[in-house]
Design a protein around this motif. Structure first.
Motif, short mmCIF file in Angstrom:
data_model
loop_
_atom_site.label_atom_id
_atom_site.label_comp_id
_atom_site.label_asym_id
_atom_site.label_seq_id
_atom_site.Cartn_x
_atom_site.Cartn_y
_atom_site.Cartn_z
N LEU A 114 37.15 69.54 38.67
CA LEU A 114 36.15 69.58 37.64
C LEU A 114 36.78 69.16 36.57
O LEU A 114 35.27 69.02 35.72
N SER A 115 37.29 69.35 35.44
CA SER A 115 37.48 69.42 34.26
C SER A 115 37.13 68.27 33.95
O SER A 115 37.09 67.74 32.89
N VAL A 116 37.71 67.12 35.11
CA VAL A 116 37.96 65.41 34.41
C VAL A 116 35.72 64.63 35.06
O VAL A 116 35.09 64.23 34.75
N TYR A 117 36.26 65.66 36.60
CA TYR A 117 34.50 65.57 37.31
C TYR A 117 33.55 65.30 36.08
O TYR A 117 32.66 64.19 36.05
N GLU A 118 32.92 66.86 35.43
CA GLU A 118 31.59 67.30 35.07
C GLU A 118 31.37 66.48 33.73
O GLU A 118 30.18 65.39 33.99
N PRO A 119 33.13 65.83 32.34
CA PRO A 119 31.98 64.54 32.05
C PRO A 119 31.39 63.75 32.19
O PRO A 119 30.97 62.27 32.21
N ILE A 120 32.44 62.69 33.71
CA ILE A 120 32.12 61.77 33.84
C ILE A 120 31.06 61.88 34.73
O ILE A 120 29.93 60.52 34.57
N ASN A 121 30.70 62.90 35.58
CA ASN A 121 28.95 62.65 36.36
C ASN A 121 28.29 62.89 34.91
O ASN A 121 27.39 61.87 35.10
N LEU A 122 28.46 63.25 33.69
CA LEU A 122 27.44 63.03 32.86
C LEU A 122 27.67 61.36 32.53
O LEU A 122 26.35 61.14 32.49
N LYS A 176 35.61 58.07 42.06
CA LYS A 176 36.19 57.32 42.45
C LYS A 176 36.88 57.38 40.97
O LYS A 176 38.32 57.76 40.33
N GLU A 177 35.85 57.26 39.80
CA GLU A 177 36.58 57.20 38.91
C GLU A 177 37.45 58.97 38.09
O GLU A 177 38.44 58.70 37.46
N SER A 178 37.07 59.52 39.11
CA SER A 178 37.44 60.87 39.05
C SER A 178 38.59 61.06 39.29
O SER A 178 39.49 61.78 38.73
N PHE A 179 39.17 60.61 40.64
CA PHE A 179 40.53 60.72 41.76
C PHE A 179 40.93 59.95 41.18
O PHE A 179 42.43 59.98 40.77
N ASP A 180 40.26 58.94 39.79
CA ASP A 180 41.92 57.66 39.98
C ASP A 180 41.92 58.76 38.37
O ASP A 180 43.02 58.66 37.70
N SER A 181 41.45 59.62 37.06
CA SER A 181 41.93 60.28 36.46
C SER A 181 43.02 61.72 36.55
O SER A 181 43.94 61.45 35.40
N ILE A 182 42.82 61.91 37.73
CA ILE A 182 43.88 62.82 38.11
C ILE A 182 44.58 62.11 38.89
O ILE A 182 45.66 63.28 39.40
N LYS A 183 44.58 60.96 38.82
CA LYS A 183 45.89 60.46 39.80
C LYS A 183 45.86 60.20 41.06
O LYS A 183 47.03 60.94 41.48
N MET A 184 45.23 59.78 42.07
CA MET A 184 44.95 60.70 43.35
C MET A 184 45.04 59.71 44.35
O MET A 184 43.58 59.33 43.93
N ILE A 185 45.03 58.78 45.01
CA ILE A 185 44.78 58.52 45.48
C ILE A 185 43.71 59.05 46.73
O ILE A 185 44.30 59.04 48.27
N VAL A 186 42.54 57.98 46.83
CA VAL A 186 41.34 58.55 47.96
C VAL A 186 40.74 56.85 47.83
O VAL A 186 40.12 56.37 47.33
N HIS A 187 41.13 56.86 50.19
CA HIS A 187 40.55 55.56 49.90
C HIS A 187 38.89 55.43 49.84
O HIS A 187 38.46 56.33 50.26
N ASP A 188 38.68 54.18 50.21
CA ASP A 188 37.22 53.93 49.95
C ASP A 188 36.17 55.15 51.06
O ASP A 188 34.72 55.16 50.43
N ASP A 189 36.46 54.76 52.43
CA ASP A 189 35.53 54.88 52.93
C ASP A 189 35.72 56.79 52.99
O ASP A 189 34.56 57.47 53.28
#
Length: 229
Positions: A45-53, A75-88
């Motif tokens: 959430l700490s990275v998602y909230e500013p990205i979302n805004l 996608k950008e939030s997961f990338d920011s915390i270096k977590m690989i999550v597939h597009d599907d």
């Protein structure tokens, strides 16, 4: 100081009456568990909230469409915390987020008290940049729909706040006049400056404590609006 001559009050919904951040956090907690996404929620959430805004700002300015907003903010939030999550999986999370978000109904402190106070003396309305399908459910689930005479969303108006066209659309729908109308919202650019530039008075719900010009009317708690109305 009381604002005289107001007949119609237009509210933003998310971050103004409906506690978006709290409801969003609860939604992510639910869908991450459902999809076995092993992530520290607060870190996400700490990275998602500013990205979302930021993506909402791009959406307001017609730089991206609705589908891009929904995918890219995750996608950008997961990338920011270096977590690989597939597009599907991201696409499924995005869809589940929209479905589940309106099922959480937390409102800002003082919302119902304020609406009860205002309703006998003013006609109340909503102007939102949010998506129609989600906003209607949020209002119904949180039991505030009955307070409002009209609801204008950006998809109906064809433009987003702060574009003056959406304020004009909302006034026409409400059969209201800008000189006797007031806009209340949290976003300085979209809600407050958008309304002021259109010629409608406005109050900023500055719950996030941003430093804004003293010439702009502002409150930090919804109950403080009683001093103006």
């Amino acid at each position: 100081m009381k604002i005289k001559g107001i007949t119609d009050i237009f509210f933003d919904l998310d971050h103004t009456l409906w506690d978006f951040d709290k409801n969003s956090a609860l939604t992510f907690n639910k869908i991450f568990k459902a999809h076995s996404i092993d992530v520290d929620l607060q870190k996400f959430l700490s990275v998602y909230e500013p990205i979302n805004l930021n993506y909402w700002k791009l959406y307001r300015n017609d730089k991206i469409d609705k589908e891009s907003l929904r995918y890219k903010r995750l996608k950008e939030s997961f990338d920011s915390i270096k977590m690989i999550v597939h597009d599907d999986v991201i696409n499924q999370l995005s869809a589940d987020y929209i479905v589940n978000l309106p099922t959480f109904n937390h409102l800002f402190d003082g919302t119902l008290e304020l609406l009860d106070y205002l309703q006998p003396n003013y006609r109340l309305h909503i102007i939102t940049n949010g998506f129609h399908e989600a906003q209607e459910k949020k209002m119904n689930q949180s039991k505030i729909s009955n307070y409002f005479k009209t609801v204008t969303n950006s998809e109906l108006a064809g433009v987003k706040k702060p574009n003056p066209i959406i304020f004009d659309y909302a006034l026409n729908l409400a059969v209201a006049n800008k000189t006797t109308s007031l806009m209340i919202g949290d976003n300085l650019e979209a809600d407050v400056l958008g309304a002021l530039n259109f010629g409608m008075d406005a109050i900023c719900f500055n719950y996030h404590g941003l430093k804004i010009d003293n010439s702009i009317k502002q409150v930090t708690n919804l109950k403080e609006l009683k001093a103006y109305l």
